[in-house]
Write a protein that holds these residues in place. Structure first.
Motif, short mmCIF file in Angstrom:
data_model
loop_
_atom_site.label_atom_id
_atom_site.label_comp_id
_atom_site.label_asym_id
_atom_site.label_seq_id
_atom_site.Cartn_x
_atom_site.Cartn_y
_atom_site.Cartn_z
N GLU A 40 0.83 -1.20 0.00
CA GLU A 40 0.00 0.00 0.00
C GLU A 40 0.87 1.25 0.00
N ASP B 255 0.23 0.29 -4.19
CA ASP B 255 -0.75 -0.77 -4.50
C ASP B 255 -2.11 -0.34 -3.98
N CYS B 256 -3.05 -0.09 -4.89
CA CYS B 256 -4.37 0.40 -4.48
C CYS B 256 -5.33 -0.72 -4.08
N ASP B 257 -4.92 -1.97 -4.25
CA ASP B 257 -5.71 -3.11 -3.78
C ASP B 257 -4.73 -4.23 -3.44
N CYS C 141 -3.56 1.43 -10.81
CA CYS C 141 -3.52 2.32 -9.65
C CYS C 141 -3.08 3.75 -9.98
N GLY D 260 -5.47 6.08 -10.69
CA GLY D 260 -6.63 6.90 -10.43
C GLY D 260 -7.61 6.97 -11.58
#
Length: 198
Positions: free
Chosen positions: A52, A56-58, A79, A81
Motif C-alpha cells: 500500500e 498498491d491500491c488493492d 492504480c 486513479g
C-alpha cells in the motif's frame, strides 16, 4: 568449615553474570516492530511485489498494482486513479455475429465491457461476390445488371446486356448465331454479311 565457605565464594564469583529477561525483551521488541510494519503497510499481502505504501491500491488482488496492464473491466488496474483509460484491449479483430460484410468488427471497451464494433454497415448489393446488404445472400437478384454493353463478338452477337456472374459482371449477347439470311446482317456472327448468297 571456613575453608569450604571460601571455596564456594570463589566458585560463585567465577560464574557468568545472569542476563535474565533480555531474551523476552528482544522478542517483545521484534513483535512490536512487526506490528508497526503491518500498520504502516510494509507487508505485501497479495505477493505482487507492491505494498500500500508503494502505491498498491488493492493489496488483496495480485492483478492490481502500479505496474499492471490496464484491462477493460471497469476497475483501476494500474492504480493511477483512472478506470479503463486508453480504451484497453481495443482494435482486435472480432465477430459481430451479423451476416455478410457486417460480421467483421474490432474490439472496443465500453462501460467496463469489451464489445465488438461493426466495421462495415449494410449497403446496396453489388456484383462483387460479397453479401453487401447483410441478408445472408451473395449477389442476389443479379445486381448491376441490365446495362447495354458490347461483347466484342462480330455481327448480331456484339450487342448485349450486363449480367452478374461469380462476383463479376459480364456482357451477355442479346442474340445467338443463326443461319445467315439475306438481310445485310452478319447473322451467324462470323464477321461476314450475307455470305453464300442466302
Amino acid at each position: 568449615m571456613n575453608a569450604l565457605k571460601g571455596v564456594l565464594i570463589v566458585l560463585i564469583s567465577l560464574l557468568p553474570a545472569c542476563n535474565c529477561g533480555s531474551s523476552s525483551q528482544e522478542e517483545s521488541s521484534t513483535t512490536n516492530q512487526g506490528d508497526a510494519s503491518v500498520d504502516s503497510g510494509q507487508i505485501d499481502r497479495d505477493g505482487d511485489g507492491y505494498t500500500e505504501e508503494t502505491g498498491d491500491c488493492d493489496d488483496m488482488d495480485n492483478d492490481v498494482h502500479p505496474d499492471a496492464d490496464e484491462i477493460c473491466n471497469g476497475a483501476d488496474d494500474n492504480c493511477n486513479g483512472e478506470v479503463d483509460e486508453g480504451n484497453p484491449e481495443y482494435d482486435y479483430p472480432c465477430d459481430t455475429d451479423n451476416l455478410g460484410v457486417c460480421a467483421e468488427g474490432f474490439t472496443k471497451c465500453q462501460n467496463g465491457l469489451l464489445t465488438c464494433k461493426q466495421i462495415t454497415l449494410a449497403s446496396l448489393e453489388l456484383c462483387n461476390g460479397l453479401d453487401d446488404n447483410c441478408d445472408g445472400q451473395v449477389d442476389e437478384d443479379d445486381p448491376e445488371s441490365g446495362d447495354l454493353c458490347f461483347t466484342a463478338q462480330p455481327g448480331v452477337c456484339n450487342d448485349g446486356l450486363t449480367n452478374c456472374q461469380d462476383g463479376h459482371w459480364i456482357c451477355t449477347p442479346n442474340a445467338q448465331p443463326t443461319d445467315e439470311a439475306c438481310n445485310g446482317l452478319d447473322d451467324n456472327c462470323n464477321g461476314q454479311s450475307d455470305e453464300g448468297n442466302p
